[in-house]
Motif scaffolding. Structure first.
Motif, PDB file in Angstrom:
ATOM      1  N   LEU A  86     -54.326 -91.343 -55.331  1.00 48.75           N
ATOM      2  CA  LEU A  86     -53.016 -91.165 -54.709  1.00 48.75           C
ATOM      3  C   LEU A  86     -52.621 -89.686 -54.729  1.00 48.75           C
ATOM      4  N   ASP A  87     -52.889 -89.029 -55.847  1.00 49.82           N
ATOM      5  CA  ASP A  87     -52.602 -87.589 -55.944  1.00 49.82           C
ATOM      6  C   ASP A  87     -53.436 -86.796 -54.937  1.00 49.82           C
ATOM      7  N   LYS A  88     -54.693 -87.183 -54.782  1.00 53.63           N
ATOM      8  CA  LYS A  88     -55.561 -86.505 -53.823  1.00 53.63           C
ATOM      9  C   LYS A  88     -55.022 -86.657 -52.394  1.00 53.63           C
ATOM     10  N   VAL A 102     -43.795 -86.271 -46.639  1.00 52.63           N
ATOM     11  CA  VAL A 102     -44.873 -86.912 -47.391  1.00 52.63           C
ATOM     12  C   VAL A 102     -44.313 -87.343 -48.734  1.00 52.63           C
ATOM     13  N   TYR A 103     -44.556 -88.596 -49.096  1.00 50.06           N
ATOM     14  CA  TYR A 103     -44.082 -89.057 -50.404  1.00 50.06           C
ATOM     15  C   TYR A 103     -44.873 -90.278 -50.847  1.00 50.06           C
ATOM     16  N   GLN A 104     -44.791 -90.555 -52.136  1.00 44.39           N
ATOM     17  CA  GLN A 104     -45.461 -91.734 -52.682  1.00 44.39           C
ATOM     18  C   GLN A 104     -44.473 -92.886 -52.713  1.00 44.39           C
ATOM     19  N   SER A 105     -44.895 -94.024 -52.195  1.00 37.84           N
ATOM     20  CA  SER A 105     -44.070 -95.222 -52.204  1.00 37.84           C
ATOM     21  C   SER A 105     -44.903 -96.361 -52.755  1.00 37.84           C
ATOM     22  N   THR A 108     -48.979 -96.304 -52.560  1.00 37.18           N
ATOM     23  CA  THR A 108     -49.463 -95.758 -51.292  1.00 37.18           C
ATOM     24  C   THR A 108     -48.842 -94.371 -51.099  1.00 37.18           C
ATOM     25  N   ILE A 109     -49.426 -93.600 -50.189  1.00 43.67           N
ATOM     26  CA  ILE A 109     -48.854 -92.324 -49.792  1.00 43.67           C
ATOM     27  C   ILE A 109     -48.344 -92.464 -48.361  1.00 43.67           C
ATOM     28  N   VAL A 121     -53.719 -95.700 -48.019  1.00 38.85           N
ATOM     29  CA  VAL A 121     -54.059 -96.531 -49.172  1.00 38.85           C
ATOM     30  C   VAL A 121     -55.442 -96.145 -49.675  1.00 38.85           C
ATOM     31  N   PRO A 122     -55.541 -95.611 -50.886  1.00 37.22           N
ATOM     32  CA  PRO A 122     -56.873 -95.300 -51.416  1.00 37.22           C
ATOM     33  C   PRO A 122     -57.608 -96.583 -51.765  1.00 37.22           C
TER      34      PRO A 122
END
Length: 261
Positions: A86-88, A102-105, A108-109, A121-122
């Motif tokens: 997710l960080d990547k 851009v944000y994390q929810s 997911t990113i 989604v990774p």
């Protein structure tokens, strides 16, 4: 316009078409190119899944939360947790889409462009008897198995068996869930329940109004059952008005359930 004519017309309006579709297609192609360039061999595949790939996504003028789900398949030779990927993805999106939000929810990113929202989604490929098995984030620290194409096949079969009315009906039900049911039902859950439980609906449904009423009964929830009952009652009232030759009144009544854009 007849009740079924209105429902059929509205279901067609609930499809992304023309320039908007071309714009989304171009954005998906650009995203794929940028992901592959940024990550190189670290990313082994990129897969579209969810309502966009199934043809049940609603246009943003009908659903401002409409998004395209993109599964980014990473190598994971060191068994990293989901948050690592997710960080990547967040670093990638921030670098390549610096003017976009851009944000994390959840796990997911989210990448918000002017015309569409992507949920990145990774995932990791899981080698098994099925070629459609992946790990996706269950949380920031744990993975869960998914088979993204298996439900797609169920929906395709259900749609074919029901004279290709099921996808239009699902779009109508999703629109009703937004406008009249306060999004109580999760989009995927609504699609899944409808497709899995209405596979043989063609035995007792023929018209759009038949299918919509049966769909409402299928996805009906206890907590807000009155909303479902009210919708079915208004559809029946619209059909009665139509039989009496009161087409204008019938259209007004059906719009109380499925308002136009």
């Amino acid at each position: 316009m007849t009740v079924d004519g209105y429902l059929s017309t509205l279901s067609n309006e609930l499809v992304i078409r023309d320039s908007k579709k071309d714009s989304i297609t171009l954005s998906i192609l650009t995203l794929n190119i940028r992901l592959k360039s940024y990550f190189g061999s670290e990313v082994v595949d990129i897969i579209k899944f969810g309502s966009y790939s199934r043809g049940t996504i609603l246009p943003r003028n009908f659903d401002e939360k409409s998004d395209v789900d993109v599964m980014v398949i990473f190598k994971n030779e060191h068994n990293f947790k989901p948050q690592t990927f997710l960080d990547k993805l967040k670093r990638f999106a921030s670098a390549k889409y610096s003017t976009s939000e851009v944000y994390q929810s959840s796990p997911t990113i989210v990448l918000e462009l002017n015309h569409i929202k992507f949920e990145l989604v990774p995932a990791n490929k899981v080698y098994s008897w099925s070629n459609d098995t992946y790990n996706i984030p269950k949380s920031y620290s744990t993975w869960m198995l998914t088979h993204p194409k298996s439900f797609d096949d169920t929906l395709v079969e259900c749609n074919k068996n029901n004279n290709y009315k099921m996808k239009p009906i699902i779009r109508l039900l999703k629109y009703w869930n937004i406008k009249k049911n306060y999004r109580e039902l999760a989009s995927f859950g609504l699609e899944k329940k409808t497709a899995e439980e209405m596979g043989l609906a063609y035995f007792f449904c023929s018209s759009y109004s038949d299918y919509v009423k049966e769909g409402l009964k299928t996805i009906r929830t206890y907590n807000s059952s009155y909303r479902f009952d009210l919708a079915i009652d208004k559809i029946n009232q619209a059909l009665t008005l139509e039989k009496e030759g009161k087409l204008y009144a019938a259209e007004i009544k059906i719009k109380e359930v499925f308002p136009g854009d």
